[in-house]
Design an enzyme around this catalytic site. Structure first.
Site, PDB file in Angstrom:
ATOM      1  N   CYS A 133       3.831 -19.068  21.251  1.00 38.52           N
ATOM      2  CA  CYS A 133       4.621 -18.596  20.108  1.00 38.52           C
ATOM      3  C   CYS A 133       5.155 -19.432  18.954  1.00 38.52           C
ATOM      4  O   CYS A 133       5.231 -21.094  19.502  1.00 38.52           O
ATOM      5  CB  CYS A 133       5.263 -17.937  19.872  1.00 38.52           C
ATOM      6  SG  CYS A 133       6.462 -17.796  19.159  1.00 38.52           S
ATOM      7  N   LYS A 208       6.386  -5.788  23.238  1.00 39.08           N
ATOM      8  CA  LYS A 208       7.487  -5.982  22.524  1.00 39.08           C
ATOM      9  C   LYS A 208       8.580  -5.733  21.508  1.00 39.08           C
ATOM     10  O   LYS A 208       8.052  -5.891  20.705  1.00 39.08           O
ATOM     11  CB  LYS A 208       6.909  -7.754  22.339  1.00 39.08           C
ATOM     12  CG  LYS A 208       8.592  -8.699  21.905  1.00 39.08           C
ATOM     13  CD  LYS A 208       8.294 -10.432  21.571  1.00 39.08           C
ATOM     14  CE  LYS A 208       8.975 -11.047  21.030  1.00 39.08           C
ATOM     15  NZ  LYS A 208       8.914 -12.612  21.840  1.00 39.08           N
ATOM     16  N   LYS A 261       9.384  -5.758  27.344  1.00 39.19           N
ATOM     17  CA  LYS A 261      10.317  -6.115  26.751  1.00 39.19           C
ATOM     18  C   LYS A 261      11.573  -6.572  25.322  1.00 39.19           C
ATOM     19  O   LYS A 261      10.638  -5.503  24.823  1.00 39.19           O
ATOM     20  CB  LYS A 261       9.994  -7.731  26.330  1.00 39.19           C
ATOM     21  CG  LYS A 261      11.310  -8.863  25.983  1.00 39.19           C
ATOM     22  CD  LYS A 261       9.899 -10.610  25.642  1.00 39.19           C
ATOM     23  CE  LYS A 261      11.608 -11.253  24.743  1.00 39.19           C
ATOM     24  NZ  LYS A 261      11.080 -12.516  24.582  1.00 39.19           N
TER      25      LYS A 261
HETATM   26  C1  PBG Z   1       9.296 -16.246  21.883  1.00 35.17           C
HETATM   27  C2  PBG Z   1      10.280 -15.568  21.994  1.00 35.17           C
HETATM   28  C3  PBG Z   1      11.407 -15.108  22.025  1.00 35.17           C
HETATM   29  C4  PBG Z   1      12.429 -14.671  23.373  1.00 35.17           C
HETATM   30  C5  PBG Z   1      10.829 -15.019  24.196  1.00 35.17           C
HETATM   31  N1  PBG Z   1      10.031 -15.121  23.348  1.00 35.17           N
HETATM   32  C6  PBG Z   1      12.389 -14.658  21.256  1.00 35.17           C
HETATM   33  C7  PBG Z   1      12.567 -13.903  19.485  1.00 35.17           C
HETATM   34  O1  PBG Z   1      10.998 -12.853  19.523  1.00 35.17           O
HETATM   35  O2  PBG Z   1      12.894 -13.919  18.894  1.00 35.17           O
HETATM   36  C8  PBG Z   1      13.445 -13.534  23.744  1.00 35.17           C
HETATM   37  C9  PBG Z   1      13.902 -13.462  25.207  1.00 35.17           C
HETATM   38  C10 PBG Z   1      15.128 -14.218  25.708  1.00 35.17           C
HETATM   39  O3  PBG Z   1      15.776 -13.526  24.675  1.00 35.17           O
HETATM   40  O4  PBG Z   1      15.588 -14.276  26.527  1.00 35.17           O
HETATM   41  N2  PBG Z   1       8.312 -15.084  20.353  1.00 35.17           N
END
Ligand code: PBG
Length: 335
Positions: A133, A208, A261
């Site tokens: 990402c 997500k 997630k």
């Molecule tokens: C990156 C990402 C995030 C998380 C995992 N990969 C943050 C987001 O999307 O803002 C969150 C993981 C967690 O809160 O433990 N995109």
């Protein structure tokens, strides 16, 4: 119809006192004997945060028990994790420097690329999963490239594919795209195939959600958006059917494992996905879920260990095959 009648007659047999449900709850061994859901260390993935430097193991204030490791130090930690029987780690990078396209994300000397090499050298049997990402690497803090008033989907996909390839070249076993751009799994899969990595697996963050529970993580990864929010790409928390569509698309594009997630506010989505799809399903017990429980137990309101196990069992019972959790090490010691 027949089935219904059968159930009805079964129910009639099950009258008290012929049936006393408490008979099978009488002792610990009896409860174990009839336990339906089994949590195993084999199901757990432990997330790790890496940043460039030497000899670093810095405690992270916003996330109890978590550290920032430099690539040389993460190998030791990985060895401890493997020793506990945990089969996999998930790596997140913290950038040295951010720019418009997030170019450090595919640097050969990026913290993640170096950490993968170190871990693979020191603990070859441990599975390394890498988060793909751009949000930790872009100045905007967005998971995609900002062009004018929008996030450029297709340009972002091509950059994510470059990032994924650099991880594969470092030796990653599983690529985990977490950006929520459309079509990125297909683009990443094609890039891996074309460059001689047909065996690198993809675990897609398929469903997500735009959740409030990522707060502590964004602090740790320094990845909060500088403006706007993530709602134009992460899913609306109120939707369920769309999650099935997202998962189907990702499987069609070449994902081997799909992920939901966060986990706790979306147990129904895990359940639906398990009913419908055949591939392994992962759930991410995210940073806010972890810290919520830590804060409550620190305040003396709930028992930490018991509430941790209840959380992990609920995710497993809902249908998750794999649980990504900051509790993995603690849970592994108990299981
Ligand atoms: C990156 C990402 C995030 C998380 C995992 N990969 C943050 C987001 O999307 O803002 C969150 C993981 C967690 O809160 O433990 N995109």
């Amino acid at each position: 119809m027949n089935n219904q009648r059968m159930n009805f007659s079964n129910d009639r047999c099950m009258d008290f006192p012929k049936i006393r449900m408490r008979r099978l709850r009488i002792s610990d061994s009896m409860r174990r004997l009839v336990r339906q859901t089994n949590l195993s260390v084999n199901n757990l993935v432990y997330p790790l945060f890496v940043k460039n430097g030497q000899g670093l193991k810095e405690p992270i204030e916003s996330m109890t028990g978590c550290y920032h490791f430099s690539p040389d130090m993460v190998a030791n930690e990985a060895a401890d994790i493997a020793e506990l029987g945990i089969p996999a780690v998930l790596l997140f990078g913290v950038a040295d420097r951010k720019d418009e396209t997030g170019s450090e994300a595919w640097s050969e000397v990026g913290a993640v690329q170096k950490a993968v090499r170190e871990i693979k050298k020191a603990v070859p049997g441990l599975i390394v999963i890498t988060d793909v990402c751009l949000c930790a690497y872009t100045q905007s803090g967005h998971c995609g490239i900002v062009k004018g008033e929008k996030i450029d989907n297709d340009l972002t996909c091509s950059l994510l594919a470059k990032m994924a390839l650099s991880h594969a070249q470092a030796g990653t076993d599983i690529i985990a795209p977490s950006d929520m751009m459309d079509g990125r799994i297909g683009v990443v899969r094609q890039k891996l195939e074309e460059n001689g990595f047909p065996e690198t697996a993809i675990m897609s963050y398929s469903a997500k959600y735009a959740s409030a529970f990522y707060g502590p993580f964004r602090d740790v990864a320094d990845s909060a958006p500088a403006f706007w929010d993530r709602k134009s790409y992460q899913m609306d928390i109120a939707n369920s059917d769309q999650a099935m569509q997202e998962i189907r698309l990702d499987i069609n594009e070449g994902a081997d494992i799909i992920m939901i997630k966060p986990a706790l506010s979306f147990l129904d989505i895990i359940y639906r996905a398990k009913e419908r799809f055949d591939c392994p399903i992962a759930a991410y017990n995210v940073s806010g879920e972890y810290m919520m429980l830590n804060a409550a137990s620190k305040a003396g309101l709930i028992d930490r260990q018991a509430s941790m196990l209840e959380t992990l069992y609920s995710i497993k019972r809902a249908g998750a095959d794999i649980i990504i959790t900051y509790f993995a090490k603690e849970a592994a010691k108990l299981l």
